[in-house]
Design a protein around this motif. Structure first.
Motif, PDB file in Angstrom:
ATOM      1  N   UNK A  63     -23.608 -33.370  34.783  1.00  0.00           N
ATOM      2  CA  UNK A  63     -24.468 -32.061  34.058  1.00  0.00           C
ATOM      3  C   UNK A  63     -23.568 -31.337  34.631  1.00  0.00           C
ATOM      4  N   UNK A  64     -22.698 -31.330  35.421  1.00  0.00           N
ATOM      5  CA  UNK A  64     -21.548 -30.166  35.701  1.00  0.00           C
ATOM      6  C   UNK A  64     -20.780 -29.838  34.406  1.00  0.00           C
ATOM      7  N   UNK A  65     -20.480 -28.551  34.156  1.00  0.00           N
ATOM      8  CA  UNK A  65     -19.661 -27.774  33.584  1.00  0.00           C
ATOM      9  C   UNK A  65     -17.872 -27.688  33.606  1.00  0.00           C
ATOM     10  N   UNK A  66     -17.867 -28.155  34.611  1.00  0.00           N
ATOM     11  CA  UNK A  66     -16.557 -27.733  35.727  1.00  0.00           C
ATOM     12  C   UNK A  66     -16.750 -28.521  37.388  1.00  0.00           C
ATOM     13  N   UNK A  67     -15.602 -29.425  37.078  1.00  0.00           N
ATOM     14  CA  UNK A  67     -15.735 -29.853  38.293  1.00  0.00           C
ATOM     15  C   UNK A  67     -13.587 -29.592  38.589  1.00  0.00           C
ATOM     16  N   UNK A  68     -13.792 -29.352  40.445  1.00  0.00           N
ATOM     17  CA  UNK A  68     -12.706 -28.508  40.810  1.00  0.00           C
ATOM     18  C   UNK A  68     -12.486 -29.993  41.995  1.00  0.00           C
ATOM     19  N   UNK A  69     -10.868 -30.995  41.679  1.00  0.00           N
ATOM     20  CA  UNK A  69     -10.610 -31.600  43.034  1.00  0.00           C
ATOM     21  C   UNK A  69      -9.898 -30.835  43.999  1.00  0.00           C
ATOM     22  N   UNK A  88     -18.105 -36.325  31.433  1.00  0.00           N
ATOM     23  CA  UNK A  88     -18.411 -35.894  30.076  1.00  0.00           C
ATOM     24  C   UNK A  88     -17.271 -35.216  29.405  1.00  0.00           C
ATOM     25  N   UNK A  89     -17.415 -35.475  28.235  1.00  0.00           N
ATOM     26  CA  UNK A  89     -16.469 -34.848  27.793  1.00  0.00           C
ATOM     27  C   UNK A  89     -16.076 -33.246  27.603  1.00  0.00           C
ATOM     28  N   UNK A  90     -17.208 -32.881  27.399  1.00  0.00           N
ATOM     29  CA  UNK A  90     -16.707 -31.519  27.325  1.00  0.00           C
ATOM     30  C   UNK A  90     -16.524 -30.402  28.575  1.00  0.00           C
ATOM     31  N   UNK A  91     -16.602 -31.381  29.745  1.00  0.00           N
ATOM     32  CA  UNK A  91     -16.271 -30.645  31.583  1.00  0.00           C
ATOM     33  C   UNK A  91     -15.445 -30.284  31.612  1.00  0.00           C
ATOM     34  N   UNK A  92     -14.801 -29.443  32.160  1.00  0.00           N
ATOM     35  CA  UNK A  92     -13.206 -29.046  32.434  1.00  0.00           C
ATOM     36  C   UNK A  92     -13.074 -28.862  33.852  1.00  0.00           C
ATOM     37  N   UNK A  93     -11.687 -29.578  33.965  1.00  0.00           N
ATOM     38  CA  UNK A  93     -11.206 -30.333  35.312  1.00  0.00           C
ATOM     39  C   UNK A  93      -9.956 -29.100  35.904  1.00  0.00           C
TER      40      UNK A  93
END
Length: 278
Positions: A63-69, A88-93
């Motif tokens: 359920x995250x909106x942004x994932x910071x690698x 999740x397709x709408x998530x920003x990486x």
């Protein structure tokens, strides 16, 4: 931005720096998640910032909106591949790993239309004085670009690039740049001690001079060449010193050094972007 959930994969120095900057700017700690295999790292982040901690990457991105690698470049491929089936397709990486190109990240994630922003922060980000370049792929929406910029601005300057290939030049300039200034400072301190100053005096005068010069450059509308000319009196001590540096080929040395750094950045990107056997 304050309504979104940001998940950090990796809790090292740069992640800690971004988390600290976000919270200092008013971002709610309970909206930040951090996943890391090291329990001491996680406990330290929880104690210092009251963020949510995980040892499982997949659980952290739910359920995250942004994932910071925020993992080492050598770990990126395995980490990204492990997230692909749960993406999740709408998530920003957002990637802060040096040398990993967008096409490699997209390929490993196995989501061709994923919104991905590649960033190149530098080490002064650790003291909220960083300079970060960002490049987004074509699937990144305007609001996602603003979100990525807001996260990176928490630790300093953020500038967008219009061509991913320019990341190699950014690496040579701001990525490696702090080391160039440290080398110059090291040489100046050494020369000052040979001229008779004690170590502490040489160090403090050099540090404050470097800080003052940078502050003048930031606050002035003049470019570096004009600023140099303004502090170089004809026939004075500064002019004599500048002539020595120029006669010694300083400008050419810096150009050669930065070209070498950019070429090495390109080589590493080629190496790091290769697929491992599964």
């Amino acid at each position: 931005m304050k309504e979104c959930i940001i998940s950090f994969i990796g809790g090292g120095n740069m992640a800690r720096c971004l988390i600290g900057g976000l919270i200092a700017n008013g971002f709610p700690a309970n909206k930040i998640r951090v996943a890391d295999p090291n329990s001491e790292t996680l406990n330290s982040l929880a104690a210092g910032y009251s963020v949510n901690i995980y040892q499982d990457n997949v659980a952290a991105i739910k359920d995250a909106d942004v994932v910071v690698l925020a993992v080492k470049p050598q770990q990126m491929q395995s980490v990204v591949r492990s997230l692909g089936t749960h993406w999740k397709p709408e998530c920003l990486l957002i990637s802060i790993a040096a040398g990993i190109r967008l096409n490699a990240i997209s390929r490993w994630l196995a989501h061709a239309d994923a919104a991905i922003v590649r960033t190149m922060p530098n080490t002064p980000s650790l003291v909220q004085a960083g300079a970060t370049a960002l490049f987004a792929n074509s699937h990144t929406r305007h609001d996602q670009r603003e979100l990525a910029e807001g996260i990176m601005r928490a630790v300093g300057l953020a500038i967008w690039l219009d061509d991913e290939q320019h990341m190699d030049a950014v690496t040579a300039l701001s990525g490696s740049g702090p080391a160039y200034f440290f080398l110059v400072m090291e040489a100046m301190e050494s020369a000052a001690k040979r001229l008779g100053l004690d170590e502490n005096t040489a160090r403090m005068l050099c540090l404050e001079t470097a800080f003052g010069a940078a502050k003048m450059a930031l606050e002035s509308g003049d470019n570096a060449a004009t600023l140099r000319q303004k502090v170089t009196s004809p026939g004075g001590t500064t002019e004599r010193a500048i002539h020595e540096l120029q006669d010694g080929g300083l400008t050419g040395l810096f150009e050669n050094a930065m070209v070498a750094a950019a070429l090495r950045s390109r080589e590493l990107a080629d190496q790091l972007g290769q697929d491992h056997e599964q």
